[in-house]
Design a protein around this motif. Sequence first.
Motif, PDB file in Angstrom:
ATOM      1  N   THR A   1      17.535  39.700  33.950  1.00  0.00           N
ATOM      2  CA  THR A   1      17.601  38.839  32.767  1.00  0.00           C
ATOM      3  C   THR A   1      17.852  39.660  31.506  1.00  0.00           C
ATOM      4  O   THR A   1      18.660  39.272  30.661  1.00  0.00           O
ATOM      5  CB  THR A   1      16.298  38.018  32.633  1.00  0.00           C
ATOM      6  OG1 THR A   1      16.134  37.243  33.827  1.00  0.00           O
ATOM      7  CG2 THR A   1      16.345  37.086  31.438  1.00  0.00           C
ATOM      8  N   LEU A   2      17.179  40.796  31.385  1.00  0.00           N
ATOM      9  CA  LEU A   2      17.356  41.637  30.195  1.00  0.00           C
ATOM     10  C   LEU A   2      18.747  42.272  30.139  1.00  0.00           C
ATOM     11  O   LEU A   2      19.352  42.363  29.074  1.00  0.00           O
ATOM     12  CB  LEU A   2      16.301  42.740  30.158  1.00  0.00           C
ATOM     13  CG  LEU A   2      14.880  42.318  29.836  1.00  0.00           C
ATOM     14  CD1 LEU A   2      13.919  43.502  29.995  1.00  0.00           C
ATOM     15  CD2 LEU A   2      14.776  41.746  28.438  1.00  0.00           C
ATOM     16  N   LEU A   3      19.238  42.714  31.282  1.00  0.00           N
ATOM     17  CA  LEU A   3      20.508  43.442  31.312  1.00  0.00           C
ATOM     18  C   LEU A   3      21.729  42.537  31.449  1.00  0.00           C
ATOM     19  O   LEU A   3      22.852  42.979  31.225  1.00  0.00           O
ATOM     20  CB  LEU A   3      20.481  44.466  32.448  1.00  0.00           C
ATOM     21  CG  LEU A   3      19.428  45.553  32.299  1.00  0.00           C
ATOM     22  CD1 LEU A   3      19.429  46.461  33.526  1.00  0.00           C
ATOM     23  CD2 LEU A   3      19.646  46.365  31.027  1.00  0.00           C
TER      24      LEU A   3
ATOM     25  N   LEU B   1      25.152  36.489  37.919  1.00  0.00           N
ATOM     26  CA  LEU B   1      24.380  35.263  37.724  1.00  0.00           C
ATOM     27  C   LEU B   1      23.787  34.796  39.049  1.00  0.00           C
ATOM     28  O   LEU B   1      22.659  34.297  39.091  1.00  0.00           O
ATOM     29  CB  LEU B   1      25.261  34.182  37.093  1.00  0.00           C
ATOM     30  CG  LEU B   1      24.585  32.879  36.717  1.00  0.00           C
ATOM     31  CD1 LEU B   1      23.308  33.095  35.928  1.00  0.00           C
ATOM     32  CD2 LEU B   1      25.556  32.008  35.922  1.00  0.00           C
ATOM     33  N   LEU B   2      24.527  34.976  40.111  1.00  0.00           N
ATOM     34  CA  LEU B   2      23.999  34.640  41.436  1.00  0.00           C
ATOM     35  C   LEU B   2      22.774  35.506  41.746  1.00  0.00           C
ATOM     36  O   LEU B   2      21.769  35.012  42.264  1.00  0.00           O
ATOM     37  CB  LEU B   2      25.089  34.832  42.489  1.00  0.00           C
ATOM     38  CG  LEU B   2      24.851  34.219  43.845  1.00  0.00           C
ATOM     39  CD1 LEU B   2      24.582  32.731  43.740  1.00  0.00           C
ATOM     40  CD2 LEU B   2      26.053  34.473  44.739  1.00  0.00           C
TER      41      LEU B   2
ATOM     42  N   PRO C   1      31.201  29.897  31.334  1.00  0.00           N
ATOM     43  CA  PRO C   1      30.021  29.488  32.121  1.00  0.00           C
ATOM     44  C   PRO C   1      28.971  30.597  32.230  1.00  0.00           C
ATOM     45  O   PRO C   1      27.769  30.322  32.231  1.00  0.00           O
ATOM     46  CB  PRO C   1      30.607  29.140  33.489  1.00  0.00           C
ATOM     47  CG  PRO C   1      32.032  28.818  33.223  1.00  0.00           C
ATOM     48  CD  PRO C   1      32.443  29.699  32.069  1.00  0.00           C
ATOM     49  N   LEU C   2      29.432  31.837  32.305  1.00  0.00           N
ATOM     50  CA  LEU C   2      28.492  32.956  32.410  1.00  0.00           C
ATOM     51  C   LEU C   2      27.758  33.181  31.097  1.00  0.00           C
ATOM     52  O   LEU C   2      26.590  33.584  31.084  1.00  0.00           O
ATOM     53  CB  LEU C   2      29.230  34.224  32.830  1.00  0.00           C
ATOM     54  CG  LEU C   2      29.981  34.130  34.160  1.00  0.00           C
ATOM     55  CD1 LEU C   2      30.733  35.409  34.449  1.00  0.00           C
ATOM     56  CD2 LEU C   2      29.036  33.781  35.291  1.00  0.00           C
ATOM     57  N   LYS C   3      28.428  32.911  29.982  1.00  0.00           N
ATOM     58  CA  LYS C   3      27.799  33.073  28.671  1.00  0.00           C
ATOM     59  C   LYS C   3      26.798  31.954  28.385  1.00  0.00           C
ATOM     60  O   LYS C   3      25.982  32.065  27.480  1.00  0.00           O
ATOM     61  CB  LYS C   3      28.878  33.119  27.583  1.00  0.00           C
ATOM     62  CG  LYS C   3      29.691  34.411  27.636  1.00  0.00           C
ATOM     63  CD  LYS C   3      30.911  34.383  26.756  1.00  0.00           C
ATOM     64  CE  LYS C   3      30.625  34.221  25.292  1.00  0.00           C
ATOM     65  NZ  LYS C   3      31.847  34.270  24.465  1.00  0.00           N
ATOM     66  N   LEU C   4      26.850  30.885  29.160  1.00  0.00           N
ATOM     67  CA  LEU C   4      25.914  29.771  28.957  1.00  0.00           C
ATOM     68  C   LEU C   4      24.573  29.988  29.658  1.00  0.00           C
ATOM     69  O   LEU C   4      23.634  29.224  29.450  1.00  0.00           O
ATOM     70  CB  LEU C   4      26.551  28.455  29.412  1.00  0.00           C
ATOM     71  CG  LEU C   4      27.734  27.986  28.562  1.00  0.00           C
ATOM     72  CD1 LEU C   4      28.345  26.728  29.170  1.00  0.00           C
ATOM     73  CD2 LEU C   4      27.319  27.755  27.115  1.00  0.00           C
ATOM     74  N   TYR C   5      24.456  31.039  30.456  1.00  0.00           N
ATOM     75  CA  TYR C   5      23.194  31.278  31.168  1.00  0.00           C
ATOM     76  C   TYR C   5      21.999  31.431  30.228  1.00  0.00           C
ATOM     77  O   TYR C   5      20.944  30.825  30.479  1.00  0.00           O
ATOM     78  CB  TYR C   5      23.325  32.476  32.110  1.00  0.00           C
ATOM     79  CG  TYR C   5      22.062  32.762  32.865  1.00  0.00           C
ATOM     80  CD1 TYR C   5      21.508  31.822  33.734  1.00  0.00           C
ATOM     81  CD2 TYR C   5      21.386  33.967  32.701  1.00  0.00           C
ATOM     82  CE1 TYR C   5      20.338  32.075  34.424  1.00  0.00           C
ATOM     83  CE2 TYR C   5      20.215  34.230  33.395  1.00  0.00           C
ATOM     84  CZ  TYR C   5      19.695  33.281  34.245  1.00  0.00           C
ATOM     85  OH  TYR C   5      18.530  33.524  34.925  1.00  0.00           O
TER      86      TYR C   5
END
Length: 181
Positions: free
Chosen positions: A11-13, A34-35, A73-77
């Motif tokens: 989560t941090l990285l 993300l997976l 989509p990855l930036k929306l995590y």
Amino acid sequence: MPMTVLTVLVTLLYPLAIWFGHGQVEPRWLAGLLLLAAATRLPALKLSGVARWSVAGALVLVGCAIWSNLLLPLKLYPVLVNMALLAGFGYSLTTPVSAVERMARLSGQDFPPVAQAYMRKVTQVWCVFFVLNGATAFGTALWASEAVWSLYTGVVSYALMGILFGAEYLVRLRFKRLHHV
């Protein structure tokens, strides 16, 4: 415990890895990060409905990134993470024991009503934080460069969280002194 450490590290990285990978690796391959973030949350699925929705949301974002090969989509995590935390903390406000009190009770302590009311207010403050932080993460995902998004979601938001933790700690010390808790 090892999965918790891995969850925190991923989560941090995550924002920094997305930033460094952008332009070097296709988004559909970056979706593997993300997976991995979703996979580290699997042990919590039995414990929490919020964890189930969070993992489901992450899997939807992974699918969208793979299908579209877009970075958005990855930036929306981080937005999803804030929404999940808001849902958990917000839901706890509809129950007798707030999220902050639930965490405090892990020490085995019971708290007088004045302390319970204080912890409910702290839970409300965190809810406001998650709304503002999530909205800012959403705005940077849509309208800012990858560098700005990464800086905010990977550094600034954690610094703000640390400031809020520190400020609440100082307020709590004063509260305990005033109320002899």
